[in-house]
Write an enzyme that holds these catalytic residues in place. Structure first.
Site, PDB file in Angstrom:
ATOM      1  N   HIS A   1      -6.630  -4.471   2.626  1.00  0.00           N
ATOM      2  CA  HIS A   1      -8.047  -4.370   1.861  1.00  0.00           C
ATOM      3  C   HIS A   1      -7.997  -5.821   1.031  1.00  0.00           C
ATOM      4  O   HIS A   1      -6.910  -6.379   0.608  1.00  0.00           O
ATOM      5  CB  HIS A   1      -8.412  -3.425   0.915  1.00  0.00           C
ATOM      6  CG  HIS A   1      -7.346  -2.855  -0.073  1.00  0.00           C
ATOM      7  ND1 HIS A   1      -6.043  -2.282   0.262  1.00  0.00           N
ATOM      8  CD2 HIS A   1      -7.050  -3.096  -1.325  1.00  0.00           C
ATOM      9  CE1 HIS A   1      -5.476  -1.868  -0.727  1.00  0.00           C
ATOM     10  NE2 HIS A   1      -5.897  -2.436  -1.578  1.00  0.00           N
TER      11      HIS A   1
ATOM     12  N   ASP B   1      -1.417  -1.458   0.395  1.00  0.00           N
ATOM     13  CA  ASP B   1      -0.638  -1.286  -1.022  1.00  0.00           C
ATOM     14  C   ASP B   1       0.773  -0.601  -0.578  1.00  0.00           C
ATOM     15  O   ASP B   1       0.967  -0.067   0.374  1.00  0.00           O
ATOM     16  CB  ASP B   1      -1.454   0.081  -1.514  1.00  0.00           C
ATOM     17  CG  ASP B   1      -2.733  -0.422  -2.200  1.00  0.00           C
ATOM     18  OD1 ASP B   1      -2.727  -1.857  -2.514  1.00  0.00           O
ATOM     19  OD2 ASP B   1      -3.634   0.291  -2.553  1.00  0.00           O
TER      20      ASP B   1
ATOM     21  N   HIS C   1      -3.977  -7.274   2.240  1.00  0.00           N
ATOM     22  CA  HIS C   1      -2.847  -6.567   1.804  1.00  0.00           C
ATOM     23  C   HIS C   1      -2.916  -5.040   2.106  1.00  0.00           C
ATOM     24  O   HIS C   1      -4.064  -4.540   2.023  1.00  0.00           O
ATOM     25  CB  HIS C   1      -2.362  -6.963   0.376  1.00  0.00           C
ATOM     26  CG  HIS C   1      -3.038  -6.186  -0.752  1.00  0.00           C
ATOM     27  ND1 HIS C   1      -4.090  -6.751  -1.085  1.00  0.00           N
ATOM     28  CD2 HIS C   1      -2.682  -4.987  -1.447  1.00  0.00           C
ATOM     29  CE1 HIS C   1      -4.852  -6.046  -1.892  1.00  0.00           C
ATOM     30  NE2 HIS C   1      -3.930  -5.092  -2.333  1.00  0.00           N
TER      31      HIS C   1
ATOM     32  N   ARG D   1      -7.686   3.307 -10.146  1.00  0.00           N
ATOM     33  CA  ARG D   1      -7.190   3.808  -8.894  1.00  0.00           C
ATOM     34  C   ARG D   1      -6.405   4.937  -9.018  1.00  0.00           C
ATOM     35  O   ARG D   1      -5.246   5.027  -9.774  1.00  0.00           O
ATOM     36  CB  ARG D   1      -6.732   2.489  -8.087  1.00  0.00           C
ATOM     37  CG  ARG D   1      -6.159   2.892  -6.563  1.00  0.00           C
ATOM     38  CD  ARG D   1      -5.376   1.827  -6.089  1.00  0.00           C
ATOM     39  NE  ARG D   1      -3.995   1.909  -6.502  1.00  0.00           N
ATOM     40  CZ  ARG D   1      -3.115   0.521  -6.388  1.00  0.00           C
ATOM     41  NH1 ARG D   1      -3.882  -0.561  -5.872  1.00  0.00           N
ATOM     42  NH2 ARG D   1      -2.106   0.594  -6.712  1.00  0.00           N
TER      43      ARG D   1
END
Length: 316
Positions: free
Chosen positions: A292, A144, A142, A307
Site C-alpha cells: 500500500h 507493513d 510497502h 490503525r
C-alpha cells in the site's frame, strides 16, 4: 520475335532504424488479471452487499455495522471476502478505538509497533499528519512490518480527520504482480530468500538514538521472495522498497538490479485500487497479499488516522 518484358522485382522489406527499450522495464500489453487462484469457486455473499472497486483488488462492503459483535458466520464470510478482494472498505463506521480493536481481534492477536506513535492503547497506532509533522514515511509502496519474523496478517485503518482534498490510500495486488513476471524471472526467484530490516524504512526520518535500542528486538530477518498465501496457497511477490535490503546469496549489484525490477511491479495500475477517504471510513487489508501507498498530497492540511494491526504467521 517476342518482345522481352522486365520481370517486376519484389519490393524491398521496410527497414527500421536501430532501436531498443532499456532492460528491466515495464511494458504495455495484456496483463494477467486473476482475482482468485485457479480452481477457486466463487460463491455469493449472503450477509452483506459487496461492490467491487477494482478488477482484482478492492471491494466496498455495504450493510454492516462494525461496532456490533461478529457472528461466526459473518466473520467467515468477511474472511472469504478479504481473501478474494485483498482489501475491504466500510463507509462511515465512526468506530471508537475500542470497537476498532474488537473488530480486528476477530482475526487474531493484536500487534504493537514501538516505532510509531500510539493512540488510546499501545496496539492502536495513530498517524497525525499536519503542519509541522514529521515527514511522511508512508508514501512509498510497502508491506507493513516485513522486518518481523511474523509480519502482520492484516490491518484495520480508520480515518478520523480527512483533508479537504488528497490523502488517498492505494493498494496493490501482489499475486497479480507475481503472475505478470516473465517466466525467466519467476525461475530466477523460485526458492530465493531476501533480507528485511527496519532501518532502511525509518533511518531517513528518525535519529540513531531512537533506532539503536531496537536493533536487538528487530534483527534482520529472511523471508521468501515469493511467499504462499497460508489460506489459499497462491504465490505472491513478497519484497518491498521500505524494508527489503538484498536477496541472499547474490552480489550486491545483481541483487539491487533484481530488486528494482521486482519493486516496480507494484506500480502497475491494473494491479491497484485507490480509495478516497471520508471521516469514519474503515479499510481492512490482507497484509500478506498486498502493498500500500499513502498519498502525501494534502499539506498543509491535517490528516488523522488510527490503525490496528493483526499479528501474522511466518511466511513460507
Amino acid at each position: 520475335m517476342t518482345a522481352l518484358t522486365d520481370t517486376p522485382r519484389p519490393a524491398a522489406a521496410p527497414v527500421l532504424r536501430p532501436h531498443r527499450i532499456p532492460a528491466d522495464g515495464l511494458y504495455e500489453g495484456d496483463r494477467v488479471l486473476r482475482r482468485t487462484p485457479d480452481g477457486w469457486q466463487d460463491r455469493p455473499y449472503d450477509l452483506f452487499e459487496i461492490v467491487p472497486q477494482g478488477r482484482t483488488i478492492g471491494a466496498e462492503i455495504r450493510g454492516l455495522d462494525l461496532s456490533r459483535p461478529l457472528s461466526a458466520e459473518l466473520r467467515a464470510e468477511l474472511n472469504r471476502a478479504l481473501i478474494e478482494w485483498k482489501v475491504l472498505f466500510f463507509r462511515s463506521q465512526h468506530l471508537t478505538s475500542a470497537a476498532q480493536r474488537e473488530f480486528a481481534a476477530n482475526w487474531g492477536e493484536l500487534e504493537t509497533n514501538p516505532l510509531l506513535a500510539t493512540g488510546s492503547e499501545k496496539d492502536v497506532v495513530r498517524f497525525d499528519k499536519g503542519a509541522g509533522a514529521v515527514p511522511t514515511f508512508e508514501n512509498v509502496w510497502h508491506t507493513d512490518v516485513t522486518f518481523r519474523e511474523r509480519p502482520a496478517l492484516g490491518a484495520v485503518l480508520q480515518l478520523r480527520e480527512v483533508p479537504p482534498a488528497g490523502g488517498d490510500t492505494m493498494w496493490a495486488d501482489m499475486a497479480a504482480a507475481y503472475d505478470n513476471l516473465t517466466s525467466d524471472i519467476k525461475e530466477l526467484i523460485d526458492g530465493a530468500r531476501a533480507v528485511h530490516d527496519y532501518l532502511p524504512g525509518f533511518a531517513r526520518f528518525y535519529s540513531a538514538e531512537r533506532l539503536a535500542p531496537l536493533q536487538e528486538e528487530f534483527p534482520p530477518v529472511e523471508h521468501p521472495v515469493v511467499r504462499r498465501h497460508p489460506e489459499t496457497g497462491r504465490r505472491m511477490l513478497f519484497v518491498n522498497t521500505s524494508f527489503t535490503t538484498h536477496i541472499a546469496g547474490l552480489p550486491e549489484a545483481e541483487s539491487d538490479r533484481l530488486l528494482r525490477l521486482l519493486f516496480q511491479q507494484a506500480h502497475v495500475p491494473e494491479f491497484q485500487v485507490r480509495f478516497r477517504w471520508q471521516p469514519g471510513d474503515i479499510a481492512f487489508w490482507d497484509n500478506r497479499a498486498t502493498q500500500h501507498y499513502a498519498v502525501a498530497d494534502y499539506a498543509p492540511h491535517r490528516r488523522v488516522a488510527e490503525r490496528v494491526a493483526i499479528a501474522g504467521d511466518r511466511p513460507y
